[in-house]
Write a protein that holds these residues in place. Structure first.
Motif, PDB file in Angstrom:
ATOM      1  N   SER A 159       0.930  -1.102  -0.019  1.00 12.37           N
ATOM      2  CA  SER A 159      -0.442   0.203  -0.135  1.00 12.37           C
ATOM      3  C   SER A 159       0.676   1.135  -0.010  1.00 12.37           C
ATOM      4  O   SER A 159       1.918   0.884  -0.128  1.00 12.37           O
ATOM      5  CB  SER A 159      -1.078   0.067   1.409  1.00 12.37           C
ATOM      6  N   ASP A 160       0.324   2.421  -0.573  1.00 12.08           N
ATOM      7  CA  ASP A 160       1.061   3.584  -0.163  1.00 12.08           C
ATOM      8  C   ASP A 160       1.257   4.636   0.457  1.00 12.08           C
ATOM      9  O   ASP A 160       2.583   4.367   1.180  1.00 12.08           O
ATOM     10  CB  ASP A 160       0.495   4.946  -0.424  1.00 12.08           C
ATOM     11  N   ASP A 161       0.425   3.424   2.073  1.00  9.40           N
ATOM     12  CA  ASP A 161       0.547   3.969   3.462  1.00  9.40           C
ATOM     13  C   ASP A 161       2.378   2.801   4.415  1.00  9.40           C
ATOM     14  O   ASP A 161       3.510   3.671   4.703  1.00  9.40           O
ATOM     15  CB  ASP A 161       0.096   3.787   4.597  1.00  9.40           C
ATOM     16  N   GLU A 162       2.789   1.505   3.732  1.00 13.00           N
ATOM     17  CA  GLU A 162       3.701   0.850   3.947  1.00 13.00           C
ATOM     18  C   GLU A 162       5.252   1.804   3.360  1.00 13.00           C
ATOM     19  O   GLU A 162       6.079   2.078   3.784  1.00 13.00           O
ATOM     20  CB  GLU A 162       3.329  -0.195   3.457  1.00 13.00           C
ATOM     21  N   TRP A 164       5.450   4.843   2.041  1.00 11.90           N
ATOM     22  CA  TRP A 164       5.562   6.283   2.614  1.00 11.90           C
ATOM     23  C   TRP A 164       5.973   6.203   4.283  1.00 11.90           C
ATOM     24  O   TRP A 164       7.305   6.502   4.597  1.00 11.90           O
ATOM     25  CB  TRP A 164       4.394   6.993   2.574  1.00 11.90           C
ATOM     26  N   ALA A 165       5.768   5.341   4.765  1.00  7.13           N
ATOM     27  CA  ALA A 165       5.995   4.645   6.198  1.00  7.13           C
ATOM     28  C   ALA A 165       7.619   4.273   6.238  1.00  7.13           C
ATOM     29  O   ALA A 165       8.247   4.524   7.006  1.00  7.13           O
ATOM     30  CB  ALA A 165       5.984   3.214   6.914  1.00  7.13           C
ATOM     31  N   GLU A 166       8.161   3.440   4.586  1.00 10.46           N
ATOM     32  CA  GLU A 166       9.537   3.579   4.782  1.00 10.46           C
ATOM     33  C   GLU A 166      10.189   4.431   4.175  1.00 10.46           C
ATOM     34  O   GLU A 166      11.210   3.772   5.029  1.00 10.46           O
ATOM     35  CB  GLU A 166       9.674   2.030   3.616  1.00 10.46           C
ATOM     36  N   MET A 167       9.922   4.917   3.443  1.00 12.15           N
ATOM     37  CA  MET A 167      10.469   5.818   3.105  1.00 12.15           C
ATOM     38  C   MET A 167      10.872   7.720   3.495  1.00 12.15           C
ATOM     39  O   MET A 167      11.910   8.157   3.772  1.00 12.15           O
ATOM     40  CB  MET A 167       9.730   6.635   2.158  1.00 12.15           C
ATOM     41  N   SER A 168       9.735   8.012   4.852  1.00 12.07           N
ATOM     42  CA  SER A 168       9.770   8.336   5.833  1.00 12.07           C
ATOM     43  C   SER A 168      11.109   8.080   6.743  1.00 12.07           C
ATOM     44  O   SER A 168      10.678   9.855   7.433  1.00 12.07           O
ATOM     45  CB  SER A 168       8.139   8.768   6.422  1.00 12.07           C
ATOM     46  N   LEU A 169      12.040   7.159   7.199  1.00 16.23           N
ATOM     47  CA  LEU A 169      12.039   6.808   8.059  1.00 16.23           C
ATOM     48  C   LEU A 169      13.439   7.830   7.541  1.00 16.23           C
ATOM     49  O   LEU A 169      14.600   7.955   8.589  1.00 16.23           O
ATOM     50  CB  LEU A 169      13.064   5.302   7.734  1.00 16.23           C
ATOM     51  N   ALA A 170      14.090   8.258   6.010  1.00 18.57           N
ATOM     52  CA  ALA A 170      14.736   9.110   5.524  1.00 18.57           C
ATOM     53  C   ALA A 170      14.688  10.382   6.518  1.00 18.57           C
ATOM     54  O   ALA A 170      15.902  11.047   6.380  1.00 18.57           O
ATOM     55  CB  ALA A 170      15.116   8.648   4.256  1.00 18.57           C
ATOM     56  N   LEU A 171      13.351  10.402   6.651  1.00 17.36           N
ATOM     57  CA  LEU A 171      12.888  11.381   6.915  1.00 17.36           C
ATOM     58  C   LEU A 171      12.726  12.386   8.358  1.00 17.36           C
ATOM     59  O   LEU A 171      12.407  13.081   9.264  1.00 17.36           O
ATOM     60  CB  LEU A 171      12.245  12.832   6.826  1.00 17.36           C
ATOM     61  N   SER A 172      13.583  11.732   9.100  1.00 18.02           N
ATOM     62  CA  SER A 172      13.820  11.336  10.927  1.00 18.02           C
ATOM     63  C   SER A 172      13.357  12.467  11.986  1.00 18.02           C
ATOM     64  O   SER A 172      13.411  12.921  12.995  1.00 18.02           O
ATOM     65  CB  SER A 172      14.213  10.242  11.544  1.00 18.02           C
ATOM     66  N   ASN A 173      14.851  14.276  10.911  1.00 19.62           N
ATOM     67  CA  ASN A 173      15.174  14.579  11.138  1.00 19.62           C
ATOM     68  C   ASN A 173      13.839  16.271  11.088  1.00 19.62           C
ATOM     69  O   ASN A 173      14.087  16.520  11.951  1.00 19.62           O
ATOM     70  CB  ASN A 173      15.931  15.635  11.149  1.00 19.62           C
ATOM     71  N   VAL A 174      12.749  15.327   9.982  1.00 22.42           N
ATOM     72  CA  VAL A 174      11.879  16.589  10.079  1.00 22.42           C
ATOM     73  C   VAL A 174      10.562  16.401  10.587  1.00 22.42           C
ATOM     74  O   VAL A 174       9.873  15.823  11.006  1.00 22.42           O
ATOM     75  CB  VAL A 174      11.120  16.041   8.586  1.00 22.42           C
ATOM     76  N   PRO A 175      10.033  18.008  11.519  1.00 19.18           N
ATOM     77  CA  PRO A 175       9.167  17.940  11.610  1.00 19.18           C
ATOM     78  C   PRO A 175       7.715  17.304  11.920  1.00 19.18           C
ATOM     79  O   PRO A 175       7.664  17.233  10.069  1.00 19.18           O
ATOM     80  CB  PRO A 175       9.490  19.565  11.902  1.00 19.18           C
ATOM     81  N   GLU A 176       7.152  16.555  12.067  1.00 14.83           N
ATOM     82  CA  GLU A 176       5.913  15.406  11.998  1.00 14.83           C
ATOM     83  C   GLU A 176       4.845  16.789  10.531  1.00 14.83           C
ATOM     84  O   GLU A 176       4.722  16.295   9.527  1.00 14.83           O
ATOM     85  CB  GLU A 176       4.995  15.493  12.502  1.00 14.83           C
ATOM     86  N   GLU A 177       4.763  18.172  11.514  1.00 18.36           N
ATOM     87  CA  GLU A 177       3.923  18.838  10.412  1.00 18.36           C
ATOM     88  C   GLU A 177       4.406  19.404   8.560  1.00 18.36           C
ATOM     89  O   GLU A 177       3.698  19.347   8.065  1.00 18.36           O
ATOM     90  CB  GLU A 177       4.549  20.878  10.781  1.00 18.36           C
ATOM     91  N   ILE A 178       5.810  19.130   8.422  1.00 24.66           N
ATOM     92  CA  ILE A 178       6.388  18.885   7.489  1.00 24.66           C
ATOM     93  C   ILE A 178       6.211  17.804   6.937  1.00 24.66           C
ATOM     94  O   ILE A 178       5.626  17.195   5.105  1.00 24.66           O
ATOM     95  CB  ILE A 178       8.382  20.074   6.962  1.00 24.66           C
ATOM     96  N   ARG A 179       6.644  16.663   7.167  1.00 23.16           N
ATOM     97  CA  ARG A 179       6.530  15.448   6.850  1.00 23.16           C
ATOM     98  C   ARG A 179       4.706  15.289   6.690  1.00 23.16           C
ATOM     99  O   ARG A 179       5.090  14.490   5.328  1.00 23.16           O
ATOM    100  CB  ARG A 179       6.719  14.186   7.228  1.00 23.16           C
ATOM    101  N   LEU A 180       3.826  15.537   7.262  1.00 22.53           N
ATOM    102  CA  LEU A 180       2.475  15.404   7.015  1.00 22.53           C
ATOM    103  C   LEU A 180       2.400  15.979   5.114  1.00 22.53           C
ATOM    104  O   LEU A 180       1.412  15.476   4.587  1.00 22.53           O
ATOM    105  CB  LEU A 180       1.751  16.115   8.075  1.00 22.53           C
ATOM    106  N   GLY A 181       2.403  16.960   5.389  1.00 22.49           N
ATOM    107  CA  GLY A 181       2.475  18.242   4.085  1.00 22.49           C
ATOM    108  C   GLY A 181       2.788  17.158   2.946  1.00 22.49           C
ATOM    109  O   GLY A 181       2.584  17.566   1.501  1.00 22.49           O
ATOM    110  N   LEU A 182       3.705  16.906   2.953  1.00 24.51           N
ATOM    111  CA  LEU A 182       4.713  15.475   2.100  1.00 24.51           C
ATOM    112  C   LEU A 182       3.989  15.130   1.944  1.00 24.51           C
ATOM    113  O   LEU A 182       3.750  14.495   0.211  1.00 24.51           O
ATOM    114  CB  LEU A 182       6.147  15.895   1.827  1.00 24.51           C
TER     115      LEU A 182
END
Length: 292
Positions: A159-162, A164-182
């Motif tokens: 799924s897209d959610d799965e 994104w969960a893996e891709m977003s591991l590279a954004l661990s330093n990015v604030p949640e608000e920014i990650r949600l926008g992306l």
């Protein structure tokens, strides 16, 4: 007499080479990390590497040979040594890599090769899976789609959610608000489509102004439908960039997905953002913490 440097490729010393009239036609022409590629005369190519993944080239070649007419290397033999070394022997596709002849090609020849490549890639667009994976349920490998570690397997994903969960591991330093926008901008990955994922100019073989071969299928698999177009926007040098700009003109357009990925890849450096990353923050009405 001081010991001589021994060639790591042929195991001969300079003195032994000078004393011998034999000129070998077995040549190493590419080497990186734990792998090397040899030409055996003019008709065969031998790849040597470890058994560590991604190492799916023979599996992918056999799969594509049954389902497509894409010009790919023909396998002669493959085997594994007890020390964990893997060998793949293939027929050599006669011609020149696009990287070798790009500066001397006419505009018409470049356009023709791009169109021919895209036509073959369209055969891949018909090969789908119900998961994002490599053949046989193996994980995906891509340092650009998953930039949180080189040589690490990812997935399979359903799924897209799965994804994104893996891709977003590279954004661990990015604030949640920014990650949600992306995340809201991420296009759907379906249908999960067989993808070469490295159509760089060194993997395209040309003869007399026509495409005659596509090489290097070791990391190919079922990726998001937009990934071939997106990674065809990753230019490795100016000439490769020119080639891929031309190629993308003939591929199904996934510009929205490419822009999403470019912002994702820029944000991985947060808070040390480049112009692209800062522009994304501004487009979301956000700013760096020290600018608030």
């Amino acid at each position: 007499m001081a010991s001589e440097n021994i060639c790591s490729a042929c195991s001969w010393s300079p003195t032994r080479q000078e004393d011998c009239r034999y000129n070998s036609h077995v040549k190493i022409f590419y080497g990186v990390s734990n792998r090397g590629v040899w030409s055996l005369g003019s008709n065969l190519i031998l790849k040597e590497r470890s058994i560590e993944p991604p190492n799916f080239e023979s599996l992918n070649i056999r799969f594509l040979a049954e389902r497509t007419s894409i010009p790919i290397p023909k396998i002669v033999e493959e085997w594994q040594e007890d020390n964990g070394t893997y060998f793949l022997l293939t027929k050599r596709i006669q011609g020149h890599t696009l990287s070798e002849i790009w500066p001397t090609m006419s505009g018409a020849d470049k356009e023709r090769v791009a169109k021919q490549t895209a036509e073959y890639v369209m055969q891949l667009r018909e090969l789908h899976s119900n998961r994002m994976e490599c053949l046989g349920g193996r994980p995906l490998y891509s340092a650009f789609l998953f930039p949180n570690g080189y040589g690490i397997g990812h997935g399979p994903f359903s799924s897209d959610d799965e994804l994104w969960a893996e891709m977003s591991l590279a954004l661990s330093n990015v604030p949640e608000e920014i990650r949600l926008g992306l995340r809201q901008r991420m296009p759907s990955a379906a249908p999960y489509t067989f993808t070469h994922s490295d159509l760089t100019n060194v993997n395209i073989i040309v003869d007399n102004g026509n495409l005659v071969g596509i090489l290097d299928w070791e990391s190919s698999g079922y990726f998001p439908v937009w990934w071939e177009f997106t990674c065809a926007g990753i230019g490795l040098g100016q000439e490769d960039k020119e080639w891929k700009e031309l190629l993308r003109k003939h591929l199904p357009d996934h510009t929205e997905a490419r822009n999403f990925w470019l912002d994702f890849f820029a944000l991985r450096k947060y808070p040390n953002l480049d112009e692209r990353g800062l522009s994304f923050l501004n487009s979301c009405g956000l700013s760096m913490p020290n600018e608030a």
